[in-house]
Design a protein around this motif. Structure first.
Motif, short mmCIF file in Angstrom:
data_model
loop_
_atom_site.label_atom_id
_atom_site.label_comp_id
_atom_site.label_asym_id
_atom_site.label_seq_id
_atom_site.Cartn_x
_atom_site.Cartn_y
_atom_site.Cartn_z
N ALA A 49 -14.80 3.70 -0.53
CA ALA A 49 -15.45 4.11 0.88
C ALA A 49 -15.33 3.04 1.86
O ALA A 49 -15.26 3.14 2.95
CB ALA A 49 -17.01 4.48 0.46
N GLN A 50 -15.34 1.72 1.13
CA GLN A 50 -15.06 0.41 2.13
C GLN A 50 -13.89 0.30 2.60
O GLN A 50 -13.60 0.20 3.84
CB GLN A 50 -15.28 -0.80 1.20
N LEU A 51 -12.81 0.63 1.95
CA LEU A 51 -11.54 0.58 2.43
C LEU A 51 -11.21 1.79 3.61
O LEU A 51 -10.57 1.77 4.20
CB LEU A 51 -10.34 0.72 1.24
N SER A 52 -12.10 2.77 3.49
CA SER A 52 -11.99 4.07 4.12
C SER A 52 -12.75 3.85 5.65
O SER A 52 -12.54 4.66 6.45
CB SER A 52 -12.25 5.19 3.70
N SER A 53 -13.66 2.88 5.75
CA SER A 53 -14.23 2.65 6.82
C SER A 53 -13.50 2.20 8.14
O SER A 53 -12.54 1.72 7.87
CB SER A 53 -15.39 1.33 6.70
N PRO A 54 -13.98 2.45 9.21
CA PRO A 54 -13.23 2.27 10.30
C PRO A 54 -12.80 0.84 10.87
O PRO A 54 -13.41 -0.19 10.33
CB PRO A 54 -14.22 2.50 11.62
N GLU A 89 -2.87 4.95 3.06
CA GLU A 89 -3.08 3.63 3.08
C GLU A 89 -4.15 3.25 2.22
O GLU A 89 -4.26 2.36 1.26
CB GLU A 89 -3.67 3.04 4.43
N VAL A 90 -5.37 3.73 2.22
CA VAL A 90 -6.60 3.67 1.30
C VAL A 90 -6.01 3.79 -0.22
O VAL A 90 -6.56 3.02 -0.98
CB VAL A 90 -7.94 4.52 1.75
N SER A 91 -5.57 4.94 -0.33
CA SER A 91 -5.12 5.23 -1.67
C SER A 91 -4.18 4.01 -2.35
O SER A 91 -4.10 3.74 -3.42
CB SER A 91 -4.39 6.64 -1.80
N GLY A 92 -3.23 3.46 -1.60
CA GLY A 92 -2.37 2.65 -1.97
C GLY A 92 -2.86 1.24 -2.13
O GLY A 92 -2.69 0.42 -2.94
N ALA A 93 -4.00 0.82 -1.26
CA ALA A 93 -4.85 -0.08 -1.38
C ALA A 93 -5.51 -0.11 -2.56
O ALA A 93 -5.74 -1.08 -3.39
CB ALA A 93 -5.70 -0.55 -0.11
N PHE A 107 0.79 -1.07 0.08
CA PHE A 107 0.09 0.14 -0.12
C PHE A 107 0.87 1.21 0.18
O PHE A 107 0.41 2.53 -0.16
CB PHE A 107 -0.70 0.17 1.18
N GLY A 108 2.15 1.03 0.34
CA GLY A 108 3.13 1.99 0.48
C GLY A 108 2.86 3.19 1.52
O GLY A 108 3.07 4.12 1.62
N ALA A 109 2.17 2.54 2.60
CA ALA A 109 1.81 3.19 3.90
C ALA A 109 1.33 2.40 4.83
O ALA A 109 0.94 1.32 4.79
CB ALA A 109 0.70 4.45 3.49
N ALA A 110 1.69 2.56 6.11
CA ALA A 110 1.65 1.90 7.33
C ALA A 110 0.24 2.67 8.02
O ALA A 110 0.09 3.78 7.91
CB ALA A 110 2.63 1.68 8.27
N GLY A 111 -0.36 1.62 8.79
CA GLY A 111 -1.61 2.22 9.77
C GLY A 111 -2.38 1.25 9.86
O GLY A 111 -2.22 0.04 9.88
N ARG A 112 -3.70 1.62 10.42
CA ARG A 112 -4.77 0.73 10.67
C ARG A 112 -5.19 -0.34 9.63
O ARG A 112 -5.38 -1.29 10.08
CB ARG A 112 -5.92 1.53 11.16
N LEU A 153 -15.67 1.84 -8.15
CA LEU A 153 -14.34 2.40 -7.54
C LEU A 153 -14.65 3.33 -6.50
O LEU A 153 -13.90 3.30 -5.37
CB LEU A 153 -13.59 3.00 -8.48
N ALA A 154 -15.62 4.16 -6.50
CA ALA A 154 -15.89 4.99 -5.51
C ALA A 154 -16.52 4.21 -4.31
O ALA A 154 -16.06 4.68 -3.11
CB ALA A 154 -17.15 6.19 -5.85
N GLU A 155 -17.33 3.09 -4.37
CA GLU A 155 -17.83 2.43 -3.29
C GLU A 155 -16.69 1.61 -2.63
O GLU A 155 -16.66 1.25 -1.57
CB GLU A 155 -18.92 1.53 -3.85
N LEU A 156 -15.75 1.00 -3.61
CA LEU A 156 -14.53 0.39 -2.94
C LEU A 156 -13.57 1.25 -2.19
O LEU A 156 -13.46 0.84 -1.08
CB LEU A 156 -14.02 -0.27 -4.14
#
Length: 222
Positions: free
Chosen positions: A147-152, A162-166, A93-98, A142-145
């Motif tokens: 949003a899903q990856l951005s969910s808590p 992270e979301v952008s990389g995923a 993903f090119g980034a670490a995090g939750r 793609l927008a719904e995808l």
């Protein structure tokens, strides 16, 4: 669909994507929750019927076409072999995090002339490679995808990086087809000890429907 075409519905006399999704979800759950060959043939007639498609907005037609392709009525799962990439989720993903901390990535392909990725293939491959049985995979934009990856994840939002990389990792696989799917999962036995766990899994499928990338995300535990 009759209700969706009525002037008092959400989309007025036009059928919008949300109405098409509701209609097809009802169609899927009418008997056994799966689209068999006869049901797929019924939908094929609708897809090819210009009269039926009249008044259905482009986004709703797109959902119908993609649903029809994913739920193709083929009863035998294609031999999709997946494995974990050599890089960690954070590296991919090119980034670490939750998100990266609670993601499990697998990808792989179907041998030539041995089938295509469909609902059964995605479900059985996930079950065999990750563990729990998922819900039916549903078609998403793609927008719904995103949003899903951005969910808590465990109550905290992933980082934008992270979301952008995923999303980029998944999008790299789809070519022009933009085949994105999402399912939920839960496991009452856990993986490292007792207690329920669960979350969602996203998948992207290549243009030829022979290569799949999965990102499973655990979002809660008890």
């Amino acid at each position: 669909m009759v209700t969706a075409r009525s002037s008092g519905s959400v989309g007025g006399s036009s059928v919008v994507r949300a109405e098409m999704r509701t209609a097809l979800e009802a169609f899927l759950s009418e008997d056994d929750g799966r689209t068999d060959a006869a049901e797929h043939a019924y939908l094929a007639a609708k897809v090819a019927d210009a009269g039926f498609l009249s008044g259905i907005e482009p986004a709703a037609q797109d959902y119908l076409f993609r649903y029809h392709e994913l739920n193709d009525g083929v009863s035998v799962s294609a031999p999709l072999e997946v494995s974990t990439p050599g890089q960690t989720p954070a590296q991919l993903f090119g980034a670490a995090g939750r998100l990266a901390d609670h993601a499990w990535v697998q990808e792989g392909g179907i041998p030539e002339d041995e089938g295509l990725a469909n609902q059964g293939t995605l479900q059985w491959t996930y079950y065999g490679s990750f563990g729990p049985a998922p819900s039916n995979f549903r078609v998403v934009t793609l927008a719904e995808l995103t949003a899903q990856l951005s969910s808590p994840v465990f109550g905290q939002a992933p980082t934008a990086a992270e979301v952008s990389g995923a999303v980029a990792y998944l999008a790299e696989n789809v070519g022009t087809g933009a085949r994105y799917y999402v399912a939920s999962w839960s496991d009452p036995y856990g993986r490292t000890g007792p207690g329920d766990i669960g979350g969602y899994v996203v998948a992207s499928v290549s243009d030829d429907r022979a290569y799949v990338r999965f990102i499973e995300v655990m979002t809660w535990s008890e």
